[in-house]
Enzyme design. Structure first.
Site, PDB file in Angstrom:
ATOM      1  N   HIS A  13      40.273  29.453  41.279  1.00  0.00           N
ATOM      2  CA  HIS A  13      40.227  30.591  40.327  1.00  0.00           C
ATOM      3  C   HIS A  13      39.180  30.279  39.267  1.00  0.00           C
ATOM      4  O   HIS A  13      39.415  29.476  38.364  1.00  0.00           O
ATOM      5  CB  HIS A  13      41.595  30.809  39.667  1.00  0.00           C
ATOM      6  CG  HIS A  13      41.637  32.024  38.791  1.00  0.00           C
ATOM      7  ND1 HIS A  13      42.549  33.043  38.964  1.00  0.00           N
ATOM      8  CD2 HIS A  13      40.884  32.394  37.740  1.00  0.00           C
ATOM      9  CE1 HIS A  13      42.355  33.978  38.051  1.00  0.00           C
ATOM     10  NE2 HIS A  13      41.345  33.604  37.279  1.00  0.00           N
ATOM     11  N   HIS A  15      35.730  31.835  36.804  1.00  0.00           N
ATOM     12  CA  HIS A  15      34.811  32.852  36.275  1.00  0.00           C
ATOM     13  C   HIS A  15      33.473  32.189  35.996  1.00  0.00           C
ATOM     14  O   HIS A  15      33.399  31.280  35.149  1.00  0.00           O
ATOM     15  CB  HIS A  15      35.358  33.440  34.968  1.00  0.00           C
ATOM     16  CG  HIS A  15      36.714  34.069  35.116  1.00  0.00           C
ATOM     17  ND1 HIS A  15      36.895  35.409  35.376  1.00  0.00           N
ATOM     18  CD2 HIS A  15      37.963  33.525  35.071  1.00  0.00           C
ATOM     19  CE1 HIS A  15      38.197  35.677  35.469  1.00  0.00           C
ATOM     20  NE2 HIS A  15      38.865  34.545  35.287  1.00  0.00           N
ATOM     21  N   LYS A  96      41.191  40.779  44.167  1.00  0.00           N
ATOM     22  CA  LYS A  96      41.867  40.468  42.899  1.00  0.00           C
ATOM     23  C   LYS A  96      42.456  41.718  42.273  1.00  0.00           C
ATOM     24  O   LYS A  96      41.757  42.713  42.066  1.00  0.00           O
ATOM     25  CB  LYS A  96      40.847  39.841  41.932  1.00  0.00           C
ATOM     26  CG  LYS A  96      41.397  39.448  40.569  1.00  0.00           C
ATOM     27  CD  LYS A  96      42.281  38.215  40.636  1.00  0.00           C
ATOM     28  CE  LYS A  96      42.995  37.944  39.324  1.00  0.00           C
ATOM     29  NZ  LYS A  96      42.137  37.378  38.290  1.00  0.00           N
ATOM     30  N   HIS A 133      46.674  38.957  38.858  1.00  0.00           N
ATOM     31  CA  HIS A 133      46.853  38.662  37.427  1.00  0.00           C
ATOM     32  C   HIS A 133      48.197  39.262  37.054  1.00  0.00           C
ATOM     33  O   HIS A 133      48.328  40.473  36.921  1.00  0.00           O
ATOM     34  CB  HIS A 133      45.715  39.256  36.578  1.00  0.00           C
ATOM     35  CG  HIS A 133      45.845  38.916  35.123  1.00  0.00           C
ATOM     36  ND1 HIS A 133      44.980  38.081  34.472  1.00  0.00           N
ATOM     37  CD2 HIS A 133      46.780  39.274  34.208  1.00  0.00           C
ATOM     38  CE1 HIS A 133      45.375  37.928  33.208  1.00  0.00           C
ATOM     39  NE2 HIS A 133      46.461  38.656  33.027  1.00  0.00           N
ATOM     40  N   HIS A 171      47.195  31.704  37.847  1.00  0.00           N
ATOM     41  CA  HIS A 171      47.401  31.090  36.525  1.00  0.00           C
ATOM     42  C   HIS A 171      48.800  31.356  35.958  1.00  0.00           C
ATOM     43  O   HIS A 171      48.960  31.965  34.910  1.00  0.00           O
ATOM     44  CB  HIS A 171      46.319  31.507  35.514  1.00  0.00           C
ATOM     45  CG  HIS A 171      45.926  32.966  35.538  1.00  0.00           C
ATOM     46  ND1 HIS A 171      46.823  33.992  35.419  1.00  0.00           N
ATOM     47  CD2 HIS A 171      44.710  33.553  35.646  1.00  0.00           C
ATOM     48  CE1 HIS A 171      46.173  35.137  35.469  1.00  0.00           C
ATOM     49  NE2 HIS A 171      44.895  34.905  35.612  1.00  0.00           N
ATOM     50  N   ASP A 244      40.858  28.763  36.154  1.00  0.00           N
ATOM     51  CA  ASP A 244      40.663  29.953  35.320  1.00  0.00           C
ATOM     52  C   ASP A 244      39.649  29.664  34.217  1.00  0.00           C
ATOM     53  O   ASP A 244      39.717  30.255  33.144  1.00  0.00           O
ATOM     54  CB  ASP A 244      41.981  30.462  34.737  1.00  0.00           C
ATOM     55  CG  ASP A 244      41.851  31.876  34.174  1.00  0.00           C
ATOM     56  OD1 ASP A 244      40.913  32.590  34.568  1.00  0.00           O
ATOM     57  OD2 ASP A 244      42.690  32.254  33.333  1.00  0.00           O
TER      58      ASP A 244
HETATM   59  C1  NCD Z   1      39.462  35.705  31.759  1.00  0.00           C
HETATM   60  C2  NCD Z   1      38.015  36.079  31.415  1.00  0.00           C
HETATM   61  O1  NCD Z   1      37.555  35.829  30.302  1.00  0.00           O
HETATM   62  O2  NCD Z   1      37.336  36.617  32.309  1.00  0.00           O
HETATM   63  N1  NCD Z   1      40.124  35.311  30.540  1.00  0.00           N
HETATM   64  C3  NCD Z   1      41.221  34.526  30.442  1.00  0.00           C
HETATM   65  O3  NCD Z   1      41.734  34.370  29.344  1.00  0.00           O
HETATM   66  N2  NCD Z   1      41.740  33.930  31.489  1.00  0.00           N
HETATM   67  C4  NCD Z   1      40.126  36.813  32.440  1.00  0.00           C
HETATM   68  C5  NCD Z   1      41.423  36.420  33.088  1.00  0.00           C
HETATM   69  O4  NCD Z   1      41.443  35.686  34.082  1.00  0.00           O
HETATM   70  O5  NCD Z   1      42.476  36.833  32.599  1.00  0.00           O
HETATM   71 ZN    ZN Z   2      40.871  34.368  35.423  1.00  0.00          ZN
END
Ligand code: NCD
Ligand code: ZN
Length: 341
Positions: A13, A15, A96, A133, A171, A244
């Site tokens: 997971h 970003h 997702k 999520h 998460h 995450d």
């Molecule tokens: C994530 C993001 O900033 O893209 N933020 C987070 O707090 N985890 C989005 C997400 O996974 O909820």
């Molecule tokens: Zn995330």
């Protein structure tokens, strides 16, 4: 123990964002992980196969060793046909689900899960995972109760309707979620972040608000942190590594309305090692980080290994992030395991 060699881990997971910051985010993850499941909440979101192919090309152009596994962003409009196209592409590995308004760049998310039943039925048929999520978004539901609310109102009924749906509860942050996953069928797994193992809401709020510990789902009370620690200590194959890691520039975090997300990639495996050692479960780290994830996804385990060495080192207090600055998770803290370059 002075050194620990494990199969190279994967991040299920992640970003990475887009544009100039990819030089940093892709390299930081590639230094530790073999593969990563790339979240689709760009602006605009990655809602179809062509967008996922283009995004993967931008990630691969960084010329790192990282294998980017792509995801599609589910919307009320996602068709069964688009799911089939994504599956056939071979590069999109999962879809997702963001409830609309739950988190960063989720405005285009699902407003009513019933609108997605045709797409989800196709996922179930194909054995393609739905990544969730898991938070309800109603304004009257307390932010600390949103994950439990999601289990009761959405996820439980969804999995009853689609009992063979492969599903990752992403998460997870609560004892209720850990129990739900442990009791669910083998089609259901969960990722756990380093911050939810290392910290609780006191770390976030006592003595002043710590914006760099603010993420969604938000850190919960210590009993929930302990339940997550117990879940990974028990060694169940259903729980696996998903950082995450969600980078936001320093100014966007240290703000009157700070963004949610912790940038854990630069020290991710070391943060997990620190956590696992603190609750005496280092012997469970390899399965959590390197085996359970690929096994769940039906992918081969990595063939390389990494070695962690016991040595005190300090997480950098800040890093460059495109033209900006970013504060990594654990900034300035001393960790006692370091990955060998
Ligand atoms: C994530 C993001 O900033 O893209 N933020 C987070 O707090 N985890 C989005 C997400 O996974 O909820
Ligand atoms: Zn995330």
């Amino acid at each position: 123990m002075q050194s620990l060699t494990i199969i190279r881990p994967d991040d299920w997971h992640l970003h990475l964002r887009d544009g100039a910051v990819l030089a940093r985010t892709v390299a930081d993850t590639a230094a530790q992980f073999g593969r990563a499941m790339i979240m689709p909440n760009l602006s605009p979101p990655v809602v179809n196969t062509n967008m996922a192919i283009d995004y993967k090309a931008r990630l691969d152009a960084q010329n790192s060793s990282l294998t980017a596994l792509m995801t599609l962003y589910l919307t009320d409009q996602t068709s069964a046909h688009e799911i089939q196209r994504a599956f056939d592409s071979g590069i999109v590995k999962a879809v997702k689900l963001y409830p609309a308004g739950a988190t960063t760049n989720s405005a285009a998310g699902v407003t009513n899960i019933e609108n997605t039943y045709a797409a989800i039925a196709k996922l179930e048929e194909l054995g393609m995972p739905l990544l969730v999520h898991g938070e309800v978004t109603h304004s009257h539901i307390d932010i600390f109760d949103r994950e439990k609310g999601f289990i009761d109102q959405q996820l439980g009924p969804l999995l009853q309707r689609f009992p063979k749906l492969k599903c990752v509860f992403e998460h997870i942050t609560t004892s209720e979620a850990a129990l739900f996953v442990a009791d669910a069928s083998d089609w259901v797994g969960a990722t756990i972040t380093p911050q939810h193992l290392l910290y609780n809401r006191n770390d976030l709020l006592v003595g002043g608000v710590k914006p760099h510990l603010y993420c969604l789902p938000v850190l919960k009370r210590n009993t929930h942190q302990q339940a997550l620690q117990a879940a990974v200590s028990a060694g169940s194959h259903k729980f696996f590594l998903g950082t995450d890691s969600a980078p936001h520039a320093q100014g966007a975090k240290e703000s009157a309305c700070g963004c949610a997300g912790c940038y854990s990639s630069p020290a991710a495996i070391e943060l997990y090692a620190q956590a696992f050692e603190s609750f005496d479960a280092l012997d469970k780290l390899e399965a959590f980080a390197s085996l359970n994830g690929p096994d769940f996804y039906g992918l081969a385990r990595n063939s390389e290994t990494i070695t962690l060495t016991r040595c005190d080192w300090q997480v950098p207090s800040s890093l460059t992030f495109g033209d900006d600055i970013i504060i990594p998770l654990g900034a300035g803290e001393i960790l006692n395991w370091k990955i060998e370059a």
